[in-house]
Scaffold this active site. Structure first.
Site, PDB file in Angstrom:
ATOM      1  N   CYS A 139     -27.086 -17.309 -25.032  1.00 36.28           N
ATOM      2  CA  CYS A 139     -26.498 -15.960 -24.986  1.00 36.28           C
ATOM      3  C   CYS A 139     -25.861 -15.646 -23.637  1.00 36.28           C
ATOM      4  CB  CYS A 139     -27.550 -14.914 -25.307  1.00 36.28           C
ATOM      5  SG  CYS A 139     -28.410 -15.244 -26.845  1.00 36.28           S
TER       6      CYS A 139
ATOM      7  N   ASN B  18     -27.192  -9.702 -32.983  1.00 36.18           N
ATOM      8  CA  ASN B  18     -27.140 -10.584 -31.815  1.00 36.18           C
ATOM      9  C   ASN B  18     -26.282 -11.803 -32.164  1.00 36.18           C
ATOM     10  OD1 ASN B  18     -27.597 -12.488 -29.836  1.00 36.18           O
ATOM     11  ND2 ASN B  18     -29.817 -12.173 -29.743  1.00 36.18           N
TER      12      ASN B  18
ATOM     13  N   HIS C 249     -25.199  -8.117 -23.107  1.00 41.57           N
ATOM     14  CA  HIS C 249     -25.442  -8.945 -24.282  1.00 41.57           C
ATOM     15  C   HIS C 249     -26.196  -8.090 -25.298  1.00 41.57           C
ATOM     16  CE1 HIS C 249     -26.893 -11.810 -27.051  1.00 41.57           C
ATOM     17  NE2 HIS C 249     -28.070 -11.975 -26.514  1.00 41.57           N
TER      18      HIS C 249
HETATM   19  N1  ACO Z   1     -39.922  -6.166 -40.268  1.00 42.34           N
HETATM   20  C1  ACO Z   1     -41.149  -5.597 -40.284  1.00 42.34           C
HETATM   21  N2  ACO Z   1     -42.131  -5.987 -39.463  1.00 42.34           N
HETATM   22  C2  ACO Z   1     -41.861  -6.988 -38.600  1.00 42.34           C
HETATM   23  C3  ACO Z   1     -40.615  -7.617 -38.537  1.00 42.34           C
HETATM   24  C4  ACO Z   1     -39.630  -7.171 -39.417  1.00 42.34           C
HETATM   25  N3  ACO Z   1     -38.385  -7.702 -39.436  1.00 42.34           N
HETATM   26  N4  ACO Z   1     -40.646  -8.568 -37.566  1.00 42.34           N
HETATM   27  C5  ACO Z   1     -41.876  -8.533 -37.044  1.00 42.34           C
HETATM   28  N5  ACO Z   1     -42.626  -7.575 -37.685  1.00 42.34           N
HETATM   29  C6  ACO Z   1     -44.007  -7.202 -37.449  1.00 42.34           C
HETATM   30  C7  ACO Z   1     -44.819  -8.301 -36.822  1.00 42.34           C
HETATM   31  O1  ACO Z   1     -45.313  -9.178 -37.799  1.00 42.34           O
HETATM   32  C8  ACO Z   1     -45.912  -7.515 -36.150  1.00 42.34           C
HETATM   33  O2  ACO Z   1     -46.867  -7.152 -37.111  1.00 42.34           O
HETATM   34  P1  ACO Z   1     -48.443  -7.134 -36.751  1.00 42.34           P
HETATM   35  O3  ACO Z   1     -48.572  -6.078 -35.680  1.00 42.34           O
HETATM   36  O4  ACO Z   1     -49.079  -6.785 -38.040  1.00 42.34           O
HETATM   37  O5  ACO Z   1     -48.748  -8.505 -36.230  1.00 42.34           O
HETATM   38  C9  ACO Z   1     -45.198  -6.220 -35.697  1.00 42.34           C
HETATM   39  O6  ACO Z   1     -44.030  -6.138 -36.504  1.00 42.34           O
HETATM   40  C10 ACO Z   1     -44.811  -6.208 -34.257  1.00 42.34           C
HETATM   41  O7  ACO Z   1     -44.177  -7.456 -33.927  1.00 42.34           O
HETATM   42  P2  ACO Z   1     -43.573  -7.717 -32.530  1.00 42.34           P
HETATM   43  O8  ACO Z   1     -43.119  -9.136 -32.433  1.00 42.34           O
HETATM   44  O9  ACO Z   1     -44.526  -7.201 -31.493  1.00 42.34           O
HETATM   45  O10 ACO Z   1     -42.303  -6.739 -32.578  1.00 42.34           O
HETATM   46  P3  ACO Z   1     -41.370  -6.328 -31.399  1.00 42.34           P
HETATM   47  O11 ACO Z   1     -41.381  -4.863 -31.250  1.00 42.34           O
HETATM   48  O12 ACO Z   1     -41.615  -7.168 -30.171  1.00 42.34           O
HETATM   49  O13 ACO Z   1     -39.934  -6.718 -31.963  1.00 42.34           O
HETATM   50  C11 ACO Z   1     -38.281  -8.437 -31.659  1.00 42.34           C
HETATM   51  C12 ACO Z   1     -39.636  -8.076 -32.271  1.00 42.34           C
HETATM   52  C13 ACO Z   1     -37.236  -7.515 -32.272  1.00 42.34           C
HETATM   53  C14 ACO Z   1     -37.971  -9.886 -32.000  1.00 42.34           C
HETATM   54  C15 ACO Z   1     -38.331  -8.223 -30.141  1.00 42.34           C
HETATM   55  O14 ACO Z   1     -39.470  -8.856 -29.610  1.00 42.34           O
HETATM   56  C16 ACO Z   1     -37.106  -8.744 -29.420  1.00 42.34           C
HETATM   57  O15 ACO Z   1     -36.005  -8.239 -29.598  1.00 42.34           O
HETATM   58  N6  ACO Z   1     -37.281  -9.745 -28.520  1.00 42.34           N
HETATM   59  C17 ACO Z   1     -36.171 -10.244 -27.714  1.00 42.34           C
HETATM   60  C18 ACO Z   1     -35.266 -11.138 -28.512  1.00 42.34           C
HETATM   61  C19 ACO Z   1     -34.028 -11.471 -27.702  1.00 42.34           C
HETATM   62  O16 ACO Z   1     -33.575 -10.673 -26.912  1.00 42.34           O
HETATM   63  N7  ACO Z   1     -33.485 -12.647 -27.858  1.00 42.34           N
HETATM   64  C20 ACO Z   1     -32.305 -12.915 -27.046  1.00 42.34           C
HETATM   65  C21 ACO Z   1     -31.912 -14.240 -27.006  1.00 42.34           C
HETATM   66  S1  ACO Z   1     -31.603 -15.010 -28.540  1.00 42.34           S
HETATM   67  C22 ACO Z   1     -30.830 -16.493 -28.169  1.00 42.34           C
HETATM   68  O17 ACO Z   1     -30.659 -16.823 -27.015  1.00 42.34           O
HETATM   69  C23 ACO Z   1     -30.324 -17.407 -29.278  1.00 42.34           C
END
Ligand code: ACO
Length: 315
Positions: free
Chosen positions: A114, A271, A241
């Protein structure tokens, strides 16, 4: 001083729109969860017949035409990507052939995930200083949908496909990008390669990546501005980004940036990794949100883990 100015941009998005409701029919998720946790409402996906190369060609043609620069005037052509149609020939080499760039044009693909477009801008600035022709064609393009597991709700909701292009010009009297690039080697985001037995889908430690981005994005912006001897008030647009709206909001709050200078397009694109920054740049230029002579601070972060920031001035 020597550096680049942005002459024009272009973009291409595939035809298929995938909404949050579409995904909610495939995995256990909801429009409410995706929107509130990421800011994403929809993303684009390549349909059969659409390709990474096709998106790159369309975006590149648009940028060249808007810049009023002919393919034969390009000295360096770089494509930032981790999802090209094939490992070799590089997409940039296909563009050389299809667009009719000179055989002495420096053409290669670059993988910094990214952060790729920002890495490519800096690389182009260095290469163009030594090139006989001073125009660069720089793309960020991805078809991440090919690497998504549509049973994994934590990743398949995030990513989209697209391509963005920029035509830049190097001149002795133009300002440097004052680029800051970094890497903290980690498997926290893994996109499969061609190794036999390797998993075939993107996997990601979402929370670890979130913490990494929350730390590095604001720090990178401060470092770019320090290098340039400028303050946040000297920047017309912060081009983040588009990974997660909450990451952008954190950086905006931490640095007390004016939110109106930090708007993005994550709601409709998701993304798109290396394509994210040039797609947004193109939208800002097309809508007049970024105009002649203005400064955009571009910042990327992602797999690698990598990050990069650069100050890009418009002609
Ligand atoms: N729908 C519903 N629930 C979900 C989903 C979904 N799509 N995805 C995860 N959950 C659940 C999980 O299972 C978890 O449930 P639990 O509490 O029962 O275990 C709960 O939601 C919380 O999960 P988290 O992983 O803590 O959710 P978070 O708020 O961290 O959001 C996310 C996840 C969106 C992936 C976030 O962590 C994020 O954006 N991280 C950064 C990603 C990024 O910026 N990547 C950039 C580079 S990508 C590249 O370089 C190719």
């Amino acid at each position: 001083m020597n550096g680049l100015k942005l002459l024009a941009t272009g973009s291409a998005l595939p035809s298929q729109v995938v909404t949050n409701d579409d995904l909610a029919r495939m995995v256990d998720t909801s429009d409410e969860w995706i929107t509130s946790r990421t800011g994403i409402s929809a993303r684009r996906r390549c349909a059969p017949g659409e390709s990474h190369t096709g998106l790159c060609l369309a975006a590149a043609r648009q940028a060249l035409e808007r810049a009023g620069v002919g393919p034969e005037e390009i000295g360096v052509c770089l494509v930032a990507t981790l999802t090209a149609d094939q490992l070799s020939p590089a997409t940039a080499c296909t563009l050389q052939q299809e667009l009719g760039m000179g055989e002495d044009t420096v053409c290669f693909d670059l993988n910094a995930a990214c952060s790729g477009f920002v890495y490519a801008l800096h690389t182009a600035q260095c290469l163009l200083a030594a090139a006989p022709r001073k125009y660069g064609l720089i793309l960020g393009a991805e078809v991440l949908s090919r690497f998504l597991d549509y049973t994994d709700r934590s990743t398949c909701i995030l990513f989209g496909d697209g391509a963005g292009a920029a035509v830049v010009e190097w001149r002795e009297e133009y300002p440097s990008l004052h680029a800051v690039l970094g890497c903290r080697g980690s498997q926290a985001i893994h996109v499969p390669g061609v190794a036999v037995g390797a998993p075939s889908h993107v996997r990601m430690e979402g929370q670890a990546v979130f913490r990494f981005a929350a730390e590095t994005v604001p720090a990178c912006i401060v470092q770019v501005l320090d290098k340039a001897g400028l303050g946040t008030q000297d920047v017309d647009r912060f081009v983040f980004h588009q990974a997660n709206q909450r990451i952008i909001d954190l950086a905006v709050r931490k640095l007390k940036l004016p939110p109106e200078k930090c708007t993005g397009n994550i709601a409709s694109t998701g993304n798109t990794s290396a394509a994210s920054v040039p797609l947004l740049l193109d939208e800002l230029v097309r809508t007049g949100a970024l105009g002649p002579g203005q400064r955009a601070l571009c910042v990327g972060f992602g797999a690698g883990l990598t990050w990069g920031g650069a100050l890009l001035q418009l002609r």
